[in-house]
Design an enzyme around this catalytic site. Structure first.
Site, PDB file in Angstrom:
ATOM      1  N   HIS A   1      -9.257  19.084   4.416  1.00 56.17           N
ATOM      2  CA  HIS A   1      -9.151  17.623   4.342  1.00 56.17           C
ATOM      3  C   HIS A   1      -8.439  17.118   5.588  1.00 56.17           C
ATOM      4  CE1 HIS A   1      -9.845  16.749  -0.191  1.00 56.17           C
ATOM      5  NE2 HIS A   1     -10.501  17.844   0.177  1.00 56.17           N
TER       6      HIS A   1
ATOM      7  N   PRO B   1       6.074  17.159  -7.461  1.00 51.74           N
ATOM      8  CA  PRO B   1       4.784  17.539  -6.873  1.00 51.74           C
ATOM      9  C   PRO B   1       4.151  16.484  -5.978  1.00 51.74           C
ATOM     10  CG  PRO B   1       4.509  16.958  -9.178  1.00 51.74           C
ATOM     11  CD  PRO B   1       5.981  16.950  -8.919  1.00 51.74           C
TER      12      PRO B   1
ATOM     13  N   LYS C   1       4.570  20.179  -1.899  1.00 48.25           N
ATOM     14  CA  LYS C   1       5.395  21.091  -1.116  1.00 48.25           C
ATOM     15  C   LYS C   1       5.767  22.398  -1.815  1.00 48.25           C
ATOM     16  CE  LYS C   1       5.385  18.528   2.364  1.00 48.25           C
ATOM     17  NZ  LYS C   1       4.264  18.897   3.201  1.00 48.25           N
TER      18      LYS C   1
ATOM     19  N   TYR D   1      -3.706   8.727  -3.631  1.00 47.49           N
ATOM     20  CA  TYR D   1      -2.403   8.437  -4.214  1.00 47.49           C
ATOM     21  C   TYR D   1      -2.392   6.954  -4.567  1.00 47.49           C
ATOM     22  CZ  TYR D   1      -0.586  12.950  -2.654  1.00 47.49           C
ATOM     23  OH  TYR D   1      -0.361  14.296  -2.468  1.00 47.49           O
TER      24      TYR D   1
ATOM     25  N   TYR E   1       3.293  15.763   5.709  1.00 52.56           N
ATOM     26  CA  TYR E   1       2.306  16.165   4.713  1.00 52.56           C
ATOM     27  C   TYR E   1       1.552  17.420   5.154  1.00 52.56           C
ATOM     28  CZ  TYR E   1      -0.833  15.468   0.753  1.00 52.56           C
ATOM     29  OH  TYR E   1      -1.514  15.615  -0.418  1.00 52.56           O
TER      30      TYR E   1
END
Length: 385
Positions: free
Chosen positions: A72, A286, A290, A195, A378
């Site tokens: 991604h 979550p 990580k 998100y 990220y």
């Protein structure tokens, strides 16, 4: 029994440590209280950072990952009824890969078993003496065993026996919400992770394969899964993930459960000759993806330190193991807290707090500097080699 390193726990941390040590010629025995079938089936995280993927490739265990993993190059922040893409690769030159934690575990187990290395499942009554060091346990046949070693790696999670042996400080924070997670037999509704910030609570759209979707809803910490029939779950996901031109693909729900959200850090991450790694030493919410990646970073640092000890007698990397790992751990804790705070509705949130959240989201969506900061964290910070 005698070995150089006793590894308690056959999750991604313990198995990856055993593999890295084998590549460096260090003997290890891995102990796991669950069965092989259980370990390979339990569903956990699914986002691999760029440094994690690179390490798996360097270690020669990324063949199936490269064939089946889903790279991604961005994620979507969904708010104000629309997607705001954070272009991870454009901003950092790196990407993430969606590949289930249980798939990483399967690959590492197959590699270890194929090499004929010791991996003992269904052990019980495990005790650890960090000073000697010594591990005692009862094997799958019911026979008591003593495992003498030079070092113990505690990779058995926050509820395992190893964390309790460390006389340190535990910093903990409980969040006032939980995640209701489902695994559905439905194709992903979007090409990337979503998100979603919504007045009814956070939602996350993820995936595991081109046919299996992973989805989450923010719920109360004491929520009962029995109160969430499949129709209610799909209805609520549809509301929170709604956006112009978006259609939520549905299908049979294969698994569902409620997971509390908390942060926990143990300092130091060692006691005498016992070294903690992964969830045995720290837990993150979550939201930042990580958990498993921190575990892999821990065991990379520990394997480096043990290699230096056995190869040239160096002890400095063992002595500084905890400090080096904790720098990365606290950075990840902050990022995960920041993502969680920005996207979730606190039970006592007022209009002022919600407007602050939206202001932060709009800033990330419109500022290249802010988006780059999110993207850099990220995709994963590089290992300190």
């Amino acid at each position: 029994m005698r070995t150089q390193v006793a590894i308690v726990g056959a999750g991604p941390a313990g198995l990856m440590l055993a593999h890295l040590l084998r590549l460096r010629g260090v003997d290890a025995v891995v102990l796991e209280r669950r069965s092989r079938d259980y370990v390979e089936r339990r569903v956990r995280a699914g986002v691999l950072e760029h440094p994690t993927v690179e390490l798996l490739r360097e270690a020669g265990v990324a063949g199936r990952l490269d064939r089946e993993g889903m790279p991604h190059h961005g994620i979507s922040l969904r708010f104000d009824g629309a997607d705001h893409r954070v272009a991870l690769t454009d901003l950092t030159g790196k990407s993430i890969t969606v590949y289930g934690q249980q798939e990483v575990v399967k690959d590492l187990i197959a590699t270890r078993v194929g090499a004929g290395e010791p991996l003992l499942f269904e052990v019980s009554e495990v005790t650890v003496d960090p000073a000697t060091p010594l591990v005692t346990f009862t094997d799958a046949e019911g026979t008591p065993q003593r495992l003498e070693c030079d070092f113990v790696a505690g990779c058995d999670g926050s509820h395992g026996v190893c964390a309790a042996e460390v006389r340190g400080t535990v910093q903990a924070h409980d969040y006032p919400f939980a995640w209701l997670g489902v695994l559905a037999q439905a194709p992903p509704s979007h090409s990337e992770l979503i998100y979603a910030y919504h007045e009814r609570g956070f939602a996350l759209h993820s995936m595991r394969t081109p046919e299996i979707t992973r989805l989450y809803l923010q719920v109360a910490p004491d929520e009962r899964i029995e109160d969430w029939p499949d129709t209610r779950i799909w209805d609520e996901l549809g509301r929170r993930l709604a956006a112009d031109g978006f259609t939520l693909a549905t299908g049979p729900i294969l698994e569902k459960g409620v997971t509390a959200m908390r942060s926990l850090v143990t300092e130091p991450m060692r006691q005498d000759r016992l070294f903690l790694a992964g969830d045995a030493a720290h837990i993150v919410p979550p939201t930042g993806a990580k958990g498993m990646n921190l575990a892999i970073a821990d065991v990379w640092a520990l394997s480096e330190a043990l290699d230096a000890y056995y190869r040239v007698g160096r002890t400095d990397l063992l002595e500084t193991y905890s400090d080096r790992c904790l720098r990365r751990v606290w950075r990840a804790e902050h990022f995960s807290w920041w993502m969680t705070s920005m996207l979730h509705q606190a039970p006592d949130a007022d209009d002022f707090q919600r407007k602050l959240q939206l202001a932060q989201l709009r800033y990330v969506a419109t500022s290249e500097a802010a988006a780059t900061s999110l993207a850099e964290n990220y995709v994963g910070l590089p290992f300190q080699r």
